[in-house]
Design a protein around this motif. Sequence first.
Motif, PDB file in Angstrom:
ATOM      1  N   ALA A 166     -30.751   3.660 -16.447  1.00  0.00           N
ATOM      2  CA  ALA A 166     -31.910   3.785 -16.658  1.00  0.00           C
ATOM      3  C   ALA A 166     -32.355   4.750 -15.865  1.00  0.00           C
ATOM      4  O   ALA A 166     -32.177   4.757 -14.580  1.00  0.00           O
ATOM      5  CB  ALA A 166     -33.041   2.575 -16.900  1.00  0.00           C
ATOM      6  N   GLY A 167     -33.382   5.603 -16.072  1.00  0.00           N
ATOM      7  CA  GLY A 167     -34.160   6.528 -15.282  1.00  0.00           C
ATOM      8  C   GLY A 167     -35.587   6.120 -14.883  1.00  0.00           C
ATOM      9  O   GLY A 167     -36.084   5.622 -15.340  1.00  0.00           O
ATOM     10  N   LEU A 168     -35.773   6.118 -13.488  1.00  0.00           N
ATOM     11  CA  LEU A 168     -37.166   5.715 -12.990  1.00  0.00           C
ATOM     12  C   LEU A 168     -37.890   7.174 -12.720  1.00  0.00           C
ATOM     13  O   LEU A 168     -37.572   7.940 -11.768  1.00  0.00           O
ATOM     14  CB  LEU A 168     -37.016   4.998 -11.718  1.00  0.00           C
ATOM     15  N   GLY A 169     -39.013   7.537 -13.590  1.00  0.00           N
ATOM     16  CA  GLY A 169     -39.684   8.569 -13.144  1.00  0.00           C
ATOM     17  C   GLY A 169     -40.905   8.138 -12.576  1.00  0.00           C
ATOM     18  O   GLY A 169     -41.518   7.134 -12.675  1.00  0.00           O
ATOM     19  N   LEU A 170     -41.254   8.775 -11.322  1.00  0.00           N
ATOM     20  CA  LEU A 170     -42.583   8.484 -10.717  1.00  0.00           C
ATOM     21  C   LEU A 170     -43.398   9.781 -10.306  1.00  0.00           C
ATOM     22  O   LEU A 170     -42.589  10.837 -10.559  1.00  0.00           O
ATOM     23  CB  LEU A 170     -41.855   8.364  -8.990  1.00  0.00           C
ATOM     24  N   GLU A 171     -44.532   9.585 -10.138  1.00  0.00           N
ATOM     25  CA  GLU A 171     -45.457  10.743 -10.197  1.00  0.00           C
ATOM     26  C   GLU A 171     -46.614  10.292  -9.160  1.00  0.00           C
ATOM     27  O   GLU A 171     -47.204   9.250  -9.078  1.00  0.00           O
ATOM     28  CB  GLU A 171     -46.027  11.257 -11.378  1.00  0.00           C
ATOM     29  N   ILE A 172     -46.892  11.186  -8.260  1.00  0.00           N
ATOM     30  CA  ILE A 172     -48.007  10.992  -7.363  1.00  0.00           C
ATOM     31  C   ILE A 172     -48.929  12.279  -7.530  1.00  0.00           C
ATOM     32  O   ILE A 172     -48.526  13.682  -7.602  1.00  0.00           O
ATOM     33  CB  ILE A 172     -47.535  10.942  -5.792  1.00  0.00           C
ATOM     34  N   ASN A 173     -50.115  12.115  -8.111  1.00  0.00           N
ATOM     35  CA  ASN A 173     -50.935  13.161  -8.324  1.00  0.00           C
ATOM     36  C   ASN A 173     -52.506  13.021  -7.449  1.00  0.00           C
ATOM     37  O   ASN A 173     -52.382  11.946  -6.964  1.00  0.00           O
ATOM     38  CB  ASN A 173     -51.146  13.425  -9.767  1.00  0.00           C
ATOM     39  N   VAL A 174     -53.201  13.771  -7.688  1.00  0.00           N
ATOM     40  CA  VAL A 174     -54.312  13.768  -6.780  1.00  0.00           C
ATOM     41  C   VAL A 174     -55.048  12.305  -6.953  1.00  0.00           C
ATOM     42  O   VAL A 174     -55.783  11.938  -6.062  1.00  0.00           O
ATOM     43  CB  VAL A 174     -55.205  14.952  -6.759  1.00  0.00           C
ATOM     44  N   ASP A 175     -55.286  12.168  -8.123  1.00  0.00           N
ATOM     45  CA  ASP A 175     -56.147  11.046  -8.503  1.00  0.00           C
ATOM     46  C   ASP A 175     -55.560   9.799  -9.504  1.00  0.00           C
ATOM     47  O   ASP A 175     -56.068   8.881  -9.689  1.00  0.00           O
ATOM     48  CB  ASP A 175     -57.155  11.362  -9.281  1.00  0.00           C
ATOM     49  N   TYR A 176     -54.038   9.730  -9.114  1.00  0.00           N
ATOM     50  CA  TYR A 176     -53.206   8.626  -9.670  1.00  0.00           C
ATOM     51  C   TYR A 176     -51.982   8.642  -9.534  1.00  0.00           C
ATOM     52  O   TYR A 176     -51.490   9.651  -8.974  1.00  0.00           O
ATOM     53  CB  TYR A 176     -53.356   8.674 -11.329  1.00  0.00           C
ATOM     54  N   LEU A 177     -51.351   7.331  -9.517  1.00  0.00           N
ATOM     55  CA  LEU A 177     -49.774   7.253  -9.243  1.00  0.00           C
ATOM     56  C   LEU A 177     -49.250   6.757 -10.672  1.00  0.00           C
ATOM     57  O   LEU A 177     -49.980   5.996 -11.352  1.00  0.00           O
ATOM     58  CB  LEU A 177     -49.587   6.129  -8.246  1.00  0.00           C
ATOM     59  N   ALA A 178     -47.857   7.012 -10.785  1.00  0.00           N
ATOM     60  CA  ALA A 178     -47.509   6.584 -12.297  1.00  0.00           C
ATOM     61  C   ALA A 178     -45.983   6.387 -11.970  1.00  0.00           C
ATOM     62  O   ALA A 178     -45.290   7.176 -11.229  1.00  0.00           O
ATOM     63  CB  ALA A 178     -47.631   7.619 -13.353  1.00  0.00           C
ATOM     64  N   ALA A 179     -45.554   5.349 -12.748  1.00  0.00           N
ATOM     65  CA  ALA A 179     -43.963   5.051 -12.755  1.00  0.00           C
ATOM     66  C   ALA A 179     -43.682   4.641 -14.287  1.00  0.00           C
ATOM     67  O   ALA A 179     -44.490   4.335 -14.895  1.00  0.00           O
ATOM     68  CB  ALA A 179     -43.708   3.945 -11.937  1.00  0.00           C
ATOM     69  N   CYS A 180     -42.523   5.252 -14.504  1.00  0.00           N
ATOM     70  CA  CYS A 180     -41.974   5.013 -15.854  1.00  0.00           C
ATOM     71  C   CYS A 180     -40.457   4.649 -15.931  1.00  0.00           C
ATOM     72  O   CYS A 180     -39.745   5.426 -14.933  1.00  0.00           O
ATOM     73  CB  CYS A 180     -42.457   5.681 -17.011  1.00  0.00           C
ATOM     74  N   VAL A 181     -39.865   4.095 -16.613  1.00  0.00           N
ATOM     75  CA  VAL A 181     -38.549   3.595 -16.643  1.00  0.00           C
ATOM     76  C   VAL A 181     -38.065   3.834 -18.178  1.00  0.00           C
ATOM     77  O   VAL A 181     -38.752   3.560 -19.212  1.00  0.00           O
ATOM     78  CB  VAL A 181     -38.104   2.079 -16.673  1.00  0.00           C
TER      79      VAL A 181
END
Lengths: 372, 372
Positions: free
Chosen positions: B88-103
Amino acid sequence: MSSSTTAPVRQSSVRAHNLALVLNTVANSADPPSRAAVAGATGLTRATVSALVDDLIAGGLLVERDPPPRTGAGRPAAGLALTAAGPAGLGLEINVDYLAACVVDLTGAVRQRFIEHADQRPAPAADALAALGVLAARARLAAEADGLVVAGAAVAVPGLVSAGLVRVAPNLGWQDVDAPGLLRAVPELAGLPVTVDNEANLAALGELRVAGGEQTFLYVSGEIGIGAGLVIDGELYRGARGWSGEIGHLTVDPDGKPCRCGASGCLEQYAGQEALAADEPGAAAALGIALSTVVNLLDVPVIVLGGAYAPYFERLRDGIEAELRRRVLTAGLAPVTLRAARLGADAAVRGAADAVIRGVRDDPAGWLRRAG
Amino acid sequence: MSSSTTAPVRQSSVRAHNLALVLNTVANSADPPSRAAVAGATGLTRATVSALVDDLIAGGLLVERDPPPRTGAGRPAAGLALTAAGPAGLGLEINVDYLAACVVDLTGAVRQRFIEHADQRPAPAADALAALGVLAARARLAAEADGLVVAGAAVAVPGLVSAGLVRVAPNLGWQDVDAPGLLRAVPELAGLPVTVDNEANLAALGELRVAGGEQTFLYVSGEIGIGAGLVIDGELYRGARGWSGEIGHLTVDPDGKPCRCGASGCLEQYAGQEALAADEPGAAAALGIALSTVVNLLDVPVIVLGGAYAPYFERLRDGIEAELRRRVLTAGLAPVTLRAARLGADAAVRGAADAVIRGVRDDPAGWLRRAG
C-alpha cells in the motif's frame, strides 16, 4: 521478447531517410567531412554513402571541395559541404509597422534582405499581403539571379495561426485571413509552397537554431504588440491548439488602458513599441512584472528580448531585473538570465527562412524529386 | 541499416521489465483478464506469462479469481486482479492549516484516511513534521492491522522542492527543511522510503491518474497559499529546476498588499483561502485575471480548481468565467473548460499515495526482492 510485427520498410523510404541522414551529418560537422567520415558517423557502408553523396551532389545540395595539399604520407580526402548555390528559403514577415523579406541559402548565409517601413493598420489584409508579395517577388528574383532556387516561403505574422489561417491578429485588425493563399496569388510567387506561423514562434526558433541559443528559454518579441515563444528542451511549446505565447495580453492593471483585443490593462499597452518610443517610465517595470509571472509559472531560466526590444535592451535591463528579483519566488535560489536576442530585430524573418531550409534538409529526397 | 551496436540485455532486467508489463496489463484491464489474455496483450508466450504470474501471486501483488460458472461449451478461465491485501502507499500532506494521511492499496482503494486541522505556522518545521509523523504512524499501524504492507510514503508540501529538500515554503516559514529525513526519524516510520514533492504537483498527478482527468490541464490548488500543477499531454511539466506552478505569486496588483514571499500584490493575497472565507468580493475576479494570464501564455484548454477551491467552486465560477471571456485572446475561438477537482480537497494526499503505488507497479521486481 515482443511478437509485435513491424511493417516492411520500403526501399524508397530507406533511401529518403539515409539521404537526410547524410545531408544533416554534413550540415552538423564542424569541418567538411570526407565520405569515409560520413560513413563512420552514420554507420552506413562507404559504398552506400558514396552513392547517396553522388545523388546529393547531382541534385545541387552538396559540393565536394578539393583536398588540402598533400603534407605527408597518404592521399588527403576531399571534403563535403552544403552548397551555397542550391535551394534557398524565403522568409517573410508582416508586422504592424513594417514588411520584411530575406533569402537564406542552404549554408545559412543571408543572401537577400529587404525591409519596408510602413504602417499596415489602415490597409485591408489583402492589400498588406499584396505589398508583402511585391517584396517577396523582388527577393525571389534577386536570389534566382544570384544562382539560387527558392524552395518555399514561410510568413511570420503577429497573430494566432491555425491550419494555415491567421485566425486573429488584433493589432492588424485581421480575422480569418488566408495569408498563404493571398501570397500565392502574386504571379511571381505562383507554385511556391507557402506556410504561415506566429512571428514570436518563428523568432524563438530562429534564436534556437540559427543563433544556437539555450535549450530552454522564453523569447519575447516586442513590436507594436508583444508576443512570446516558449522553448523547452530544444522544442517550441505551441500549446493545445497552437495559440500559446500571448504575453502581450497579460493583465498588468485590471482597470487600465483599453486594448485592441477588447480587454483592458494588457501588457502591450504599457510596454509595447509605442510606449518605448515615447520613453514612458513604466515600460520596464510592466515588462518585469509580466516576466516575473512567467518565471513563477514555468520556472524558465533564460529570457531573450527580441524584436523592437533588442535595441532598447540596455535601457530596459535594470528595471526588468529589479522586478524579477522582487517578484520571482526562486530569485534567491537561482537568478534568471536576461539577454538581448542574438539575431536582433531579424529573428522572426530569419527563423522563417530557416524553417524552409530545414524542410529541404529533412527531406532531400522530396527536393530531388521536385528539382529533377 | 545502422551498424550501431546494442548492449546485450541482461536476463534479470528482461524479467524485471516483463513483470512490470504483466502487472500493468492486469491493472489497466477493464475486467480481470485470463493468463491467455495477458499473453495476447503483451506479446509474451503463455509459458512466460504463467511463470511471471506465479511469481506475482507468490509475491502478494496479484490474485487469481475463480472462473465464472460454466455457461456453455469450453472451460471458462480464471481471472487475474491486483491484490487488495498486499503493498500500500502512504500519502501524507502538510499544509498551512491541516495535516493529512491516507493509505491506498494496490487496487487504488482508500483504506485509511486521517485529517487533523491545526495551524502549522507558529510551529518550527521539526515540530510540524513530528506531528505529521504521529499521524503517519497511526495510518501505517492501522493499515498493517488490516493486512497491508506500507511500501513507502510520499509527502505533499506547499513549497519549492529540489533533491528531496523543501527549499522554500513561504506560508509555513520553512527554508531548506529535510522533510523525509525528519519523518524517517519517527520510530514507527523507520526504514520506510519517504519522498517529498510540491502539493499542487501531486494533486495534479492525482487528478490525472486517480481521477482519470484530461491529458492537458492546469490544476490550481487553493489553500492559504495557491499553487498550480501543469499537465501537458499526460505529463507533469515541472520546469527547468522543478519549480514551476507558483501561480500564487502572480502579480494581481503591482502596488497591492504585501505578501509573505516579500513581493506585493500577489494572487494569494486576494484569492487565497482566507479571502474566500471572509467572502471578499474580488476573489473570483483576481483568480479569473490570473487564469486568463495562464491561458494566454500556455493555451491550456482545461482548468481544474482543487484544494479549498473545490467546495467554493459554484460561488467562484461565474466571476472567473467572466474574466476568461473578457481577457483570453482566443475566448471567441475556443472556450476554456473550468471544473472542480474530482478528488476535491483530497487530490494532493491521494496523488501522493498513488505515487508510491505506481512505484511498486512500475518495479514489481524491486518489491519482490524487498518483500522476499
